[in-house]
Design an enzyme around this catalytic site. Structure first.
Site, PDB file in Angstrom:
ATOM      1  N   SER A 209      42.873   1.875  70.442  1.00 22.88           N
ATOM      2  CA  SER A 209      43.323   1.085  69.880  1.00 22.88           C
ATOM      3  C   SER A 209      43.783   1.534  68.342  1.00 22.88           C
ATOM      4  O   SER A 209      42.951   1.879  67.724  1.00 22.88           O
ATOM      5  CB  SER A 209      43.084  -0.656  69.690  1.00 22.88           C
ATOM      6  OG  SER A 209      43.849  -1.088  68.905  1.00 22.88           O
TER       7      SER A 209
ATOM      8  N   TYR B  80      50.686   0.932  67.596  1.00 21.09           N
ATOM      9  CA  TYR B  80      51.768  -0.090  67.081  1.00 21.09           C
ATOM     10  C   TYR B  80      52.844   0.800  66.131  1.00 21.09           C
ATOM     11  O   TYR B  80      52.147   1.144  65.472  1.00 21.09           O
ATOM     12  CB  TYR B  80      51.267  -1.218  66.294  1.00 21.09           C
ATOM     13  CG  TYR B  80      50.437  -2.057  67.460  1.00 21.09           C
ATOM     14  CD1 TYR B  80      50.994  -2.997  68.299  1.00 21.09           C
ATOM     15  CD2 TYR B  80      48.946  -2.302  67.364  1.00 21.09           C
ATOM     16  CE1 TYR B  80      50.511  -3.821  69.156  1.00 21.09           C
ATOM     17  CE2 TYR B  80      48.352  -3.177  68.337  1.00 21.09           C
ATOM     18  CZ  TYR B  80      48.984  -3.957  69.156  1.00 21.09           C
ATOM     19  OH  TYR B  80      48.354  -4.633  70.046  1.00 21.09           O
TER      20      TYR B  80
ATOM     21  N   THR C 284      52.839   0.253  72.463  1.00 21.07           N
ATOM     22  CA  THR C 284      52.779  -1.179  72.978  1.00 21.07           C
ATOM     23  C   THR C 284      54.225  -1.621  72.540  1.00 21.07           C
ATOM     24  O   THR C 284      54.511  -1.705  71.372  1.00 21.07           O
ATOM     25  CB  THR C 284      51.518  -1.848  72.191  1.00 21.07           C
ATOM     26  OG1 THR C 284      50.506  -1.269  72.627  1.00 21.07           O
ATOM     27  CG2 THR C 284      51.556  -3.369  72.715  1.00 21.07           C
TER      28      THR C 284
ATOM     29  N   LYS D 246      53.684   0.667  76.907  1.00 19.12           N
ATOM     30  CA  LYS D 246      52.802  -0.079  77.473  1.00 19.12           C
ATOM     31  C   LYS D 246      53.205  -1.564  77.147  1.00 19.12           C
ATOM     32  O   LYS D 246      53.444  -2.008  76.115  1.00 19.12           O
ATOM     33  CB  LYS D 246      51.399   0.362  76.792  1.00 19.12           C
ATOM     34  CG  LYS D 246      50.280  -1.145  77.003  1.00 19.12           C
ATOM     35  CD  LYS D 246      48.987  -0.545  76.355  1.00 19.12           C
ATOM     36  CE  LYS D 246      47.877  -1.572  76.672  1.00 19.12           C
ATOM     37  NZ  LYS D 246      48.066  -2.991  75.893  1.00 19.12           N
TER      38      LYS D 246
ATOM     39  N   HIS E 104      49.671  -7.434  78.340  1.00 21.86           N
ATOM     40  CA  HIS E 104      48.768  -7.599  77.121  1.00 21.86           C
ATOM     41  C   HIS E 104      47.607  -8.271  77.568  1.00 21.86           C
ATOM     42  O   HIS E 104      46.925  -9.148  76.748  1.00 21.86           O
ATOM     43  CB  HIS E 104      49.464  -8.089  75.853  1.00 21.86           C
ATOM     44  CG  HIS E 104      48.966  -7.422  74.554  1.00 21.86           C
ATOM     45  ND1 HIS E 104      49.662  -6.519  73.775  1.00 21.86           N
ATOM     46  CD2 HIS E 104      47.631  -7.527  73.887  1.00 21.86           C
ATOM     47  CE1 HIS E 104      48.830  -6.041  72.865  1.00 21.86           C
ATOM     48  NE2 HIS E 104      47.946  -6.763  72.807  1.00 21.86           N
TER      49      HIS E 104
HETATM   50  C1  LIG Z   1      40.418  -8.393  72.609  1.00 19.91           C
HETATM   51  C2  LIG Z   1      41.478  -7.448  73.147  1.00 19.91           C
HETATM   52  C3  LIG Z   1      42.097  -6.626  72.166  1.00 19.91           C
HETATM   53  C4  LIG Z   1      43.280  -5.836  72.690  1.00 19.91           C
HETATM   54  N1  LIG Z   1      43.887  -5.019  71.747  1.00 19.91           N
HETATM   55  C5  LIG Z   1      44.676  -4.207  72.089  1.00 19.91           C
HETATM   56  C6  LIG Z   1      45.415  -3.326  71.011  1.00 19.91           C
HETATM   57  O1  LIG Z   1      44.951  -3.236  70.109  1.00 19.91           O
HETATM   58  N2  LIG Z   1      46.606  -2.551  71.465  1.00 19.91           N
HETATM   59  C7  LIG Z   1      47.158  -2.956  72.850  1.00 19.91           C
HETATM   60  O2  LIG Z   1      48.110  -2.560  73.102  1.00 19.91           O
HETATM   61  N3  LIG Z   1      46.592  -3.828  73.772  1.00 19.91           N
HETATM   62  C8  LIG Z   1      45.562  -4.412  73.329  1.00 19.91           C
HETATM   63  N4  LIG Z   1      44.924  -5.499  74.324  1.00 19.91           N
HETATM   64  C9  LIG Z   1      45.207  -5.405  75.508  1.00 19.91           C
HETATM   65  C10 LIG Z   1      44.687  -4.317  76.661  1.00 19.91           C
HETATM   66  O3  LIG Z   1      45.073  -3.198  76.327  1.00 19.91           O
HETATM   67  C11 LIG Z   1      45.087  -4.682  77.991  1.00 19.91           C
HETATM   68  O4  LIG Z   1      46.462  -4.610  78.196  1.00 19.91           O
HETATM   69  C12 LIG Z   1      44.540  -6.112  78.574  1.00 19.91           C
HETATM   70  O5  LIG Z   1      43.252  -6.059  77.775  1.00 19.91           O
HETATM   71  C13 LIG Z   1      44.201  -5.737  80.169  1.00 19.91           C
HETATM   72  O6  LIG Z   1      43.959  -7.015  80.757  1.00 19.91           O
HETATM   73  P1  LIG Z   1      42.386  -7.109  80.939  1.00 19.91           P
HETATM   74  O7  LIG Z   1      41.533  -7.321  79.857  1.00 19.91           O
HETATM   75  O8  LIG Z   1      42.529  -8.278  82.077  1.00 19.91           O
HETATM   76  O9  LIG Z   1      41.886  -5.963  81.881  1.00 19.91           O
HETATM   77  C14 LIG Z   1      43.781  -6.144  73.933  1.00 19.91           C
HETATM   78  C15 LIG Z   1      42.908  -6.901  74.759  1.00 19.91           C
HETATM   79  C16 LIG Z   1      42.071  -7.609  74.529  1.00 19.91           C
HETATM   80  C17 LIG Z   1      41.286  -8.335  75.595  1.00 19.91           C
HETATM   81  C1  LIG Z   2      46.986  -7.173  67.348  1.00 16.22           C
HETATM   82  C2  LIG Z   2      46.119  -6.059  67.730  1.00 16.22           C
HETATM   83  C3  LIG Z   2      45.594  -5.346  66.629  1.00 16.22           C
HETATM   84  C4  LIG Z   2      45.084  -6.646  68.588  1.00 16.22           C
HETATM   85  C5  LIG Z   2      45.865  -7.014  70.111  1.00 16.22           C
HETATM   86  O1  LIG Z   2      46.536  -6.225  70.647  1.00 16.22           O
HETATM   87  C6  LIG Z   2      45.142  -8.051  70.408  1.00 16.22           C
HETATM   88  O2  LIG Z   2      44.217  -8.807  70.031  1.00 16.22           O
HETATM   89  O3  LIG Z   2      45.560  -8.247  71.738  1.00 16.22           O
END
Ligand SMILES: Cc1cc2nc3c(=O)[nH]c(=O)nc-3n(C[C@H](O)[C@H](O)[C@H](O)COP(=O)(O)O)c2cc1C
Ligand SMILES: CC(C)CC(=O)C(=O)O
Length: 413
Positions: free
Chosen positions: A116, A140, A166, A277, A301
């Site tokens: 990330s 982002y 994203t 994504k 997400h």
């Molecule tokens: C705590 C957390 C933080 C995340 N942070 C980001 C992020 O910074 N950027 C992003 O594109 N997706 C982020 N995601 C989404 C993940 O990349 C991914 O799409 C998602 O976790 C997939 O689903 P799953 O957790 O059920 O495997 C985040 C997800 C979680 C749970």
């Molecule tokens: C907004 C981001 C920094 C983190 C994220 O994508 C999330 O928390 O789902």
């Protein structure tokens, strides 16, 4: 490679579900809620997982499955299994080694890692911990493009293979526990990639009920908070966010459009690949192709953005059909079993990404816990291939799947 049963190395934890439960006790409430919750009432989060139960595998027998090859090519790497670790923000909330532990575990297992932009370790340190193992940087795109350009150039220099843009965050989804907990990054942690930013004196998140927190604005009754509308549209006037780069203020960017973002990003990121994504429809998949992206990740997400959006596994077939092999299609969301990976591939995904299980592994035992999460999924996937009668990943097709209908009958795909 043989498919013989491998010895699990932690008898307390034989499944990702058990890992989730073990991790639960090791995280403080703020972190647990931030990692685990979905937007609104969490129905899309739940459906991401439930969607896998609508399909059953049609196993074939009496095929020699003594040798199984689970490897696939992804971003120029021969990956040990057809999944990678999805980018998730702020991993030092789970364990003091954070993203470095994840990178080491992924490198040892030969599994690609997505990082990330809002990591608590710098992208350079993560690359170093990854060695030769491939990394992709999640982006982002900020309204202030210079910040993004700096980050992209650093990723290029460090040897990242791709940027994953994203595209499902014009605003952040409404995460109620995050609001209620007044989530903020503890003072000892930094959003490391931006910690040297001259505007970012503190390096950490402001208080959640903050004038620049989108939801803070909604939940604050304090009139002094009304003075700043940074990042929000006031009639026709939009003020781009300024000040420290925090995820609440800078990650969401409602001004992005296809025309502004992708052609620009392709130029700036070259020679890194550019992926999008957060695609959920065939229409957007075609637009992505039109803009010559290198790949598409079907994602919602992890159910954290638009609650009520369709589960990613349900969105996948339309996207695959529209793309017709013209670029790779990946999917993430709700993958918790080796059989889930198999089902997603059978529905046409080339590869999948896994988010929360790595966070739970980190919280459970740092690098060792992430290694455990990877091993559970890799072993389960290998066994699934063997028991389904498949020896190569490329052989996994929709012939191996049926869909369960609500009347209890199965339909071939
Ligand atoms: C705590 C957390 C933080 C995340 N942070 C980001 C992020 O910074 N950027 C992003 O594109 N997706 C982020 N995601 C989404 C993940 O990349 C991914 O799409 C998602 O976790 C997939 O689903 P799953 O957790 O059920 O495997 C985040 C997800 C979680 C749970
Ligand atoms: C907004 C981001 C920094 C983190 C994220 O994508 C999330 O928390 O789902």
């Amino acid at each position: 490679m043989t498919s013989s049963q491998t010895t699990p190395h932690d008898l307390n934890c034989l499944t990702i579900r058990e890992l989730e439960l073990l991790a639960r006790d090791r995280m403080d409430k703020q972190t647990r809620d931030y990692y685990n919750e979905g937007a609104d009432d969490g129905s899309t989060l739940a459906e991401n997982q439930a969607a896998f139960t609508k399909y059953r595998i049609r196993p074939r027998v009496l095929r020699d499955v003594s040798i199984i090859d689970t490897t696939v090519n992804v971003l120029g790497q021969r990956n040990a299994s057809p999944f990678g670790i999805a980018p998730t923000a702020m991993q030092r909330l789970a364990h003091s080694d954070g993203e470095i532990a994840t990178a080491r575990a992924c490198a040892k297992a030969g599994i690609i890692m997505g990082l990330s932009s809002f990591s608590t370790s710098t992208l350079e340190d993560v690359k170093q911990a990854s060695g030769e193992n491939a990394n992709a940087l999640q982006l982002y795109l900020f309204e202030e493009k210079n910040h993004s350009i700096k980050l992209i150039n650093r990723a290029k220099k460090a040897g990242y293979k791709a940027v994953l843009l994203t595209v499902d965050t014009p605003y952040l989804g409404r995460r109620n526990l995050e609001i209620r907990n007044q989530f903020k990054l503890p003072a000892h942690l930094k959003i490391a990639n931006f910690a040297d930013n001259p505007d970012d004196k503190e390096g950490s998140e402001p208080d959640a009920v903050d004038p620049e927190h989108p939801l803070g604005q909604q939940i604050s009754n304090d009139s002094q908070h009304k003075k700043s509308e940074a990042g929000y549209r006031e009639g026709d006037k939009r003020v781009a966010p300024t000040g420290p780069i925090t995820f609440h203020t800078h990650a969401p960017n409602p001004t992005l459009s296809w025309e502004d973002s992708i052609p620009w990003l392709k130029k700036v990121a070259h020679p890194m690949q550019v992926w999008v994504k957060g695609i959920a429809t065939s229409e957007d998949a075609l637009l992505a192709l039109h803009h010559n992206v290198d790949g598409i990740i079907v994602s919602n997400h992890g159910g954290r953005q638009l609650n009520g959006a369709l589960a990613t596994l349900d969105a996948l077939p339309d996207v695959v059909e529209a793309v017709r092999g013209r670029c790779p299609v990946h999917v993430d969301g709700g993958i918790r079993h080796g059989t889930d990976i198999f089902k997603a591939l059978a529905l046409g995904a080339d590869f999948v990404w896994v988010g929360r299980p790595a966070l739970w592994g980190l919280a459970y035992k740092g690098e060792e816990g992430v290694a455990l999460a990877l091993k559970l999924l890799m072993d389960e996937f290998r066994l699934c291939m063997s028991l389904a009668g498949v020896t190569k990943v490329s052989e996994i097709t929709k012939d191996y799947l049926v869909r369960m209908n609500s009347d209890g009958f199965v339909s071939k795909l």
